[in-house]
Design an enzyme around this catalytic site. Structure first.
Site, short mmCIF file in Angstrom:
data_model
loop_
_atom_site.label_atom_id
_atom_site.label_comp_id
_atom_site.label_asym_id
_atom_site.label_seq_id
_atom_site.Cartn_x
_atom_site.Cartn_y
_atom_site.Cartn_z
N GLU A 63 -20.22 -20.29 -15.06
CA GLU A 63 -19.98 -21.69 -15.45
C GLU A 63 -19.55 -21.64 -16.91
O GLU A 63 -20.38 -21.53 -17.80
CB GLU A 63 -21.26 -22.51 -15.28
CG GLU A 63 -21.76 -22.63 -13.84
CD GLU A 63 -20.97 -23.64 -13.02
OE1 GLU A 63 -20.21 -24.45 -13.60
OE2 GLU A 63 -21.10 -23.62 -11.78
N CYS B 48 -19.75 -29.05 -22.21
CA CYS B 48 -18.66 -28.23 -21.66
C CYS B 48 -17.57 -29.08 -21.03
O CYS B 48 -16.42 -28.67 -20.99
CB CYS B 48 -19.23 -27.25 -20.64
SG CYS B 48 -20.18 -28.06 -19.36
P1 NAD Z 1 -22.70 -18.28 -25.27
O1 NAD Z 1 -21.78 -17.68 -24.28
O2 NAD Z 1 -22.61 -17.86 -26.68
O3 NAD Z 1 -24.23 -18.01 -24.84
C1 NAD Z 1 -24.71 -18.27 -23.56
C2 NAD Z 1 -25.86 -17.31 -23.25
O4 NAD Z 1 -25.37 -15.99 -23.27
C3 NAD Z 1 -27.01 -17.38 -24.22
O5 NAD Z 1 -28.22 -17.29 -23.51
C4 NAD Z 1 -26.80 -16.16 -25.10
O6 NAD Z 1 -28.00 -15.62 -25.61
C5 NAD Z 1 -26.12 -15.19 -24.16
N1 NAD Z 1 -25.21 -14.29 -24.87
C6 NAD Z 1 -24.49 -14.54 -25.99
N2 NAD Z 1 -23.76 -13.48 -26.35
C7 NAD Z 1 -24.01 -12.52 -25.42
C8 NAD Z 1 -23.55 -11.17 -25.24
N3 NAD Z 1 -22.70 -10.62 -26.08
N4 NAD Z 1 -24.01 -10.48 -24.17
C9 NAD Z 1 -24.88 -11.05 -23.30
N5 NAD Z 1 -25.35 -12.32 -23.44
C10 NAD Z 1 -24.93 -13.04 -24.48
O7 NAD Z 1 -22.55 -19.85 -25.11
P2 NAD Z 1 -23.27 -21.00 -25.94
O8 NAD Z 1 -22.71 -21.03 -27.32
O9 NAD Z 1 -24.75 -20.93 -25.79
O10 NAD Z 1 -22.78 -22.31 -25.13
C11 NAD Z 1 -21.55 -22.88 -25.34
C12 NAD Z 1 -20.53 -22.47 -24.29
O11 NAD Z 1 -21.04 -22.68 -23.00
C13 NAD Z 1 -19.27 -23.32 -24.36
O12 NAD Z 1 -18.15 -22.49 -24.19
C14 NAD Z 1 -19.41 -24.27 -23.17
O13 NAD Z 1 -18.20 -24.74 -22.65
C15 NAD Z 1 -20.13 -23.41 -22.19
N6 NAD Z 1 -20.86 -24.23 -21.24
C16 NAD Z 1 -20.42 -24.29 -19.95
C17 NAD Z 1 -21.10 -25.10 -19.04
C18 NAD Z 1 -20.66 -25.23 -17.61
O14 NAD Z 1 -21.44 -25.76 -16.82
N7 NAD Z 1 -19.50 -24.76 -17.24
C19 NAD Z 1 -22.21 -25.83 -19.46
C20 NAD Z 1 -22.61 -25.74 -20.79
C21 NAD Z 1 -21.93 -24.94 -21.67
#
Ligand code: NAD
Length: 458
Positions: free
Chosen positions: A209, A243
Site C-alpha cells: 500500500e 496517502c
Molecule cells: P516509510 O516507507 O518511510 O515507512 C513505513 C514503514 O517502513 C515504517 O514502519 C518504517 O519504520 C519502515 N521502514 C522505513 N525505512 C525502511 C527500510 N529502509 N527498510 C525497512 N523498513 C523501513 O513511510 P512513512 O514515511 O512512514 O509513511 C509515508 C508514506 O506512506 C507515504 O509515501 C504515503 O503515501 C504512504 N502511505 C500509503 C498508504 C496507503 O494505504 N497506500 C497509507 C498511508 C501512507
C-alpha cells in the site's frame, strides 16, 4: 525481543490449528474491540502528542475505521469462511466444486506514521479474521501511538498469536530478513521496493500500500463552493499527510481565480483567520518533513498561506501557483499541507501533466459534465477514484482499497481484507458412480469425439 524465536513460536502456534477455529478468532476480535474502546481517551492523547491530531479526526480516520472493520469481521466471518459452491464443469461430470479459504500462516505487517493507529491495526484485524498469526511493526515516528498499539495488542493476544515489534529501520530489516507466509506493507514507494526484494527469495506474497502524486482535475463546470469545501477537507485533514490526499490540482483556466478565492474562504471557515491557533489543524510530523516542505515553499510562487513555524512544525494551508513540472514540489509526493495548482485549456494539457507521473494511488475529478468525468476516470490508470469529492472512497468497505503500478499492489478493507490474507483453495469432489472412458489412453479414435465435446461445452 529475539525475532527468530518470536517467529518460531508463531509458527508453532499456527501449526497447532488454534487460529483455524472461527470461535477463537471472533473471541479475540471482540476482546480487541473492547480494549480499543476502553483506551479511547488514551488513543486520542497519544495522537495529539505525536502530531497534534484533533480528536474528531482521530475518531473519523483511526478509531472509527478500525472498529468498523472489527464489526464487519464479527458479523460476516461465518459467511466469509464457509465454502463457496461454484457450478461444476461438465468436463468433470459428476462433481461438486467449491472454494475454501485457508490462512497463509505467519504474517508480517509494517505500517507508517501518518495514520499510526488505523494502519497498524486494520491489517491485523483482517489477518486475524482470516486465521493467521501476525507480527506488526508500527512506525517509530509516532512513539506514543505505537506504544499504545503494542499495549493494546498484548492485552488481547498472546505473543505467539499477535506480537508487536517496535523500532525503526534496523528492526524492520531484521524482520524482513526472516521468512514469512505473507507481508503487508504500507508506506513509501522506495521502501515498498525494499520489501518486495526481501520477499522475493521465498516468493512470499505481498500487499504493498504505497503512495504517489494523486491529481485532482477541476472542470469549468462545477459547483465551486462545494468543490472548494471538499477539496480543503481532503487536502488539509491530517495536515495533508494522507496517502490519498489530492497532491496537485489541474483547474480549468477560466475558473482558476474564483477557485482560489473559494478555497481561501473555506480554509478560513474551517481553521479561522490563523490556522496555527486552530484546535482542528494538525502539525507536520517532524523537523525533517518540515524542512522538506519548507524547501518546497522557498522555491515556489505562493498564492495563499505559506506561513511556517519551525518550533512547532507548523505549515499553514498553502497554495502554490503554476509550478514547473520538474520543480521540487512536483518531484515527489508532497505529503503535507501544500497544494500546487496547474491550469488547463484542453484535455491535452491534462494529459501532459497526469502522464508525466507514475500511476497514482487516487484520482479526483470535479465536473457537472458526466461524459468528461467518465472519460477522465476511464482514460487514466490509478488505485481508486472519486468524482465530485476527495478521499471518500476510503470509507466504503465494499470497495477494495489499494494501488496499481508504483502506487502499490493488492487491496484490502472489509471482505477484501479477509480475502487478501486468505488463500482461495479450489476443490473438486468427484463422484464415483459414473466414469466416462474418453480421457483415458489409449486415445485411438477418440479425438473427434473430444473435439465435438469441447465445441458442445462452449
Ligand atoms: P516509510 O516507507 O518511510 O515507512 C513505513 C514503514 O517502513 C515504517 O514502519 C518504517 O519504520 C519502515 N521502514 C522505513 N525505512 C525502511 C527500510 N529502509 N527498510 C525497512 N523498513 C523501513 O513511510 P512513512 O514515511 O512512514 O509513511 C509515508 C508514506 O506512506 C507515504 O509515501 C504515503 O503515501 C504512504 N502511505 C500509503 C498508504 C496507503 O494505504 N497506500 C497509507 C498511508 C501512507
Amino acid at each position: 525481543m529475539n525475532i527468530p524465536e518470536l517467529i518460531q513460536s508463531q509458527r508453532k502456534f499456527f501449526k497447532s490449528d488454534i487460529t483455524k477455529d472461527i470461535g477463537i478468532r471472533k473471541r479475540h476480535l471482540k476482546k480487541l474491540r473492547q480494549e480499543i474502546i476502553s483506551n479511547e481517551t488514551a488513543i486520542y492523547d497519544a495522537l495529539r502528542k505525536d502530531f497534534n491530531k484533533p480528536e474528531f479526526e482521530s475518531y473519523l480516520s483511526e478509531l472509527g475505521i478500525v472498529l468498523n472493520e472489527i464489526d464487519l469481521a464479527l458479523k460476516h466471518l461465518h459467511k466469509w469462511t464457509s465454502p463457496k459452491r461454484v457450478q461444476p464443469s461438465l468436463l468433470n461430470f459428476p462433481s461438486k466444486d467449491y472454494i475454501i479459504t485457508e490462512p497463509y500462516g505467519c504474517v508480517l505487517v509494517i505500517s507508517p506514521w501518518n495514520y499510526p493507529f488505523q494502519l497498524a491495526i486494520s491489517p491485523v484485524v483482517s489477518a486475524v479474521a482470516a486465521g493467521n498469526t501476525v507480527v506488526v511493526k508500527p512506525s517509530e515516528l509516532t512513539p506514543h501511538t505505537s506504544q499504545l498499539v503494542a499495549q493494546i495488542l498484548s492485552r488481547v493476544f498472546e505473543q505467539a498469536y499477535v506480537a508487536t515489534v517496535q523500532g525503526g529501520i534496523p528492526e524492520a530489516t531484521a524482520l524482513l530478513n526472516e521468512r514469512w507466509d505473507y507481508i503487508f506493507f504500507t508506506g513509501s514507494v522506495p521502501v515498498g521496493k525494499i520489501v518486495a526484494k526481501a520477499a522475493a527469495p521465498h516468493l512470499t506474497p505481498v500487499t504493498l500500500e504505497l503512495g504517489g502524486k494523486s491529481p485532482c482535475i477541476i472542470d469549468r463546470n462545477v459547483n465551486l463552493k462545494l468543490t472548494a469545501k471538499r477539496l480543503v477537507w481532503g487536502k488539509f485533514l491530517n495536515a495533508g499527510q494522507t496517502c490519498i490526499a489530492p497532491d496537485y490540482i489541474i483547474v480549468h483556466h477560466q475558473i482558476k481565480s474564483k477557485l482560489i478565492e473559494a478555497i481561501k474562504f473555506e480554509i478560513t471557515k474551517a481553521y479561522g483567520q490563523d490556522p496555527e491557533k486552530s484546535e482542528d489543524y494538525a502539525r507536520v510530523i517532524n523537523a525533517r518533513n518540515f524542512e522538506r516542505l519548507s524547501r518546497i515553499l522557498d522555491e515556489s510562487e505562493i498564492c495563499l498561506g505559506g506561513q511556517q513555524n519551525a518550533a512547532s512544525n507548523y505549515i499553514a494551508p498553502t497554495l502554490i501557483d503554476n509550478p514547473q513540472i520538474d520543480s521540487l514540489a512536483m518531484q515527489d509526493e508532497i505529503f503535507g499541507p501544500v497544494l500546487p495548482l496547474f491550469t488547463f485549456e484542453t484535455e491535452n494539457d491534462i494529459d501532459r501533466i497526469v502522464t508525466h507521473f507514475e500511476k497514482p494511488l487516487s484520482f479526483y475529478v470535479f465536473s457537472k459534465n458526466s461524459k468528461f468525468s467518465k472519460r477522465m476516470t476511464q482514460k487514466y490508470s490509478f488505485g481508486g477514484g472519486v468524482i465530485n469529492d476527495t478521499m471518500v472512497h476510503f470509507g466504503n468497505h465494499r470497495l477494495p482499497f489499494g494501488g496499481v503500478g508504483e502506487s502499490g499492489m493488492g487491496a484490502y478493507h472489509g471482505r477484501h481484507g479477509f480475502e487478501t490474507f486468505s488463500h482461495k483453495k479450489p476443490i473438486v469432489k468427484k463422484a464415483n458412480w459414473l466414469d466416462f472412458p474418453i480421457r483415458y489412453a489409449p486415445y485411438k479414435g477418440k479425438l473427434k469425439a473430444l473435439k465435438f465435446f469441447f465445441k458442445w461445452l462452449s
